[in-house]
Design an enzyme around this catalytic site. Structure first.
Site, mmCIF file in Angstrom:
data_model
loop_
_atom_site.group_PDB
_atom_site.id
_atom_site.type_symbol
_atom_site.label_atom_id
_atom_site.label_comp_id
_atom_site.label_asym_id
_atom_site.label_seq_id
_atom_site.Cartn_x
_atom_site.Cartn_y
_atom_site.Cartn_z
ATOM 1 N N GLY A 9 -4.603 0.436 -14.683
ATOM 2 C CA GLY A 9 -3.843 0.769 -13.469
ATOM 3 C C GLY A 9 -2.365 0.453 -13.627
ATOM 4 N N PHE A 14 1.154 -3.248 -8.978
ATOM 5 C CA PHE A 14 1.039 -4.495 -9.756
ATOM 6 C C PHE A 14 0.996 -4.211 -11.261
ATOM 7 C CE2 PHE A 14 -1.822 -6.524 -6.186
ATOM 8 C CZ PHE A 14 -0.793 -6.413 -5.275
ATOM 9 N N ARG A 35 -3.077 8.798 -14.172
ATOM 10 C CA ARG A 35 -1.869 9.634 -14.166
ATOM 11 C C ARG A 35 -1.042 9.343 -15.402
ATOM 12 N NH1 ARG A 35 0.468 7.849 -8.567
ATOM 13 N NH2 ARG A 35 -0.668 5.999 -9.217
ATOM 14 N N TYR A 151 -14.702 -2.416 0.477
ATOM 15 C CA TYR A 151 -13.544 -2.888 -0.301
ATOM 16 C C TYR A 151 -13.644 -4.404 -0.497
ATOM 17 C CZ TYR A 151 -8.917 -4.094 -1.895
ATOM 18 O OH TYR A 151 -7.879 -4.618 -2.641
#
Ligand code: NDP
Ligand code: 8X3
Length: 254
Positions: A9, A14, A35, A151
């Site tokens: 990520g 972060f 991405r 979550y």
């Protein structure tokens, strides 16, 4: 001596801030995310393809994670630090109204993706008797809130998995740290509200939220402790965030 650091990520928030903070030495960075454009930009910004290796990677894809780890270029093979950061929240609806696909995406990313990266990178660390797994959990792993449902559950997995890893890794020299940030302004809320920038902005309105750099500095601090020191768990919040009282439902007929 420089370290080889694998970040999941790394395309925003972060993860990108961790890449920037760890780029200033002899370190070699492996930056991954779905991405690719932001990864290329980051690689260019951090100058030099020698020290920054990018991999387009969806952590939910077990075979892709296997391939990414198995085919690392020679100079990047001995991973010293794994920052398990890729993750997301989707929606804030109550459990009986939520989109089941959103729950599945959070489980696949926050739990299973983190599991795959950990399991595939750990053996090398154990064989070399050194390494550090830094898991990005959340205050949501400790404190419930309406709409936090899966979550928070997925982050509770990250917290308890981190503790259990420490038990398994005792005596190997491999460290494990669980970081539990509260409200931090990144793309997190835009993702949670599926691109609704206004709604996302309201989360932080009138507050001084944590920044991605605050988290990266925290990660850097835990990694830079002497090898004998294992920071187990570290929870941090913005000064503008705290706990509320228990919610009480009162019957209007009572
Ligand atoms: P961002 O949305 O800015 O960053 C999330 C990162 O995760 C992106 O780089 C995204 O990259 C990556 N990611 C998401 N899904 C996948 C996937 N399937 N495969 C690979 N990468 C993926 O949010 P943050 O930086 O805030 O979030 C980072 C972590 O911190 C998350 O685990 C989040 O739960 C946690 N956290 C965030 C807090 C906050 O308030 N911001 C507080 C506490 C914890 P891409 O889309 O390119 O794949
Ligand atoms: C992100 C913080 O409070 O939105 O993990 O769950 S919160």
């Amino acid at each position: 001596m420089g370290q080889t650091i694998f970040i999941t990520g790394a395309s925003s928030g972060f993860g990108a801030a961790c890449a920037r903070i760890f780029a200033h030495s002899d370190n070699r960075l492996i930056l991954t995310a779905r991405r690719v454009d932001p990864l290329i930009q980051l690689q260019q910004e951090l100058s030099g393809t020698d020290e920054v290796h990018i991999i387009p990677l969806d952590v939910r894809d077990r075979e892709a994670v296997q391939g990414a780890v198995a085919h690392l270029p020679e100079a990047f093979r001995e991973i010293d630090v794994l920052i398990n950061n890729a993750g997301l929240a989707l929606g804030l609806e109550p459990a009986h109204q939520v989109d089941l696909d959103d729950w599945e995406t959070m489980v696949d990313t926050n739990i299973k993706g983190l599991m795959y990266c950990t399991r595939l990178i750990l053996p090398g660390m154990v064989a070399r008797s050194r390494g550090h797994i830094v898991n990005i959990s959340s205050t949501a792993s400790n404190w419930p809130y309406p709409g936090g449902n899966v979550y928070g559950g997925s982050k509770a997995f990250v917290t308890q998995f981190s503790r259990n890893l420490r038990c398994d890794l005792l005596g190997t020299g491999v460290r494990v740290t669980c970081i539990q940030p509260g409200m931090a302004e990144t793309e997190f809320s835009t993702v949670r509200f599926k691109g609704d920038g206004d709604k996302a902005g309201k989360v932080y309105e009138g507050t001084d939220p944590l920044t991605a750099e605050d988290i990266a500095e925290t990660v850097q601090w835990v990694v830079n402790r002497p090898a004998r020191v294992n920071i187990n768990t570290l929870e941090l919040m913005s000064i503008d965030q705290a706990w509320g009282p228990f919610a009480i439902h009162r019957s209007t007929n009572g």
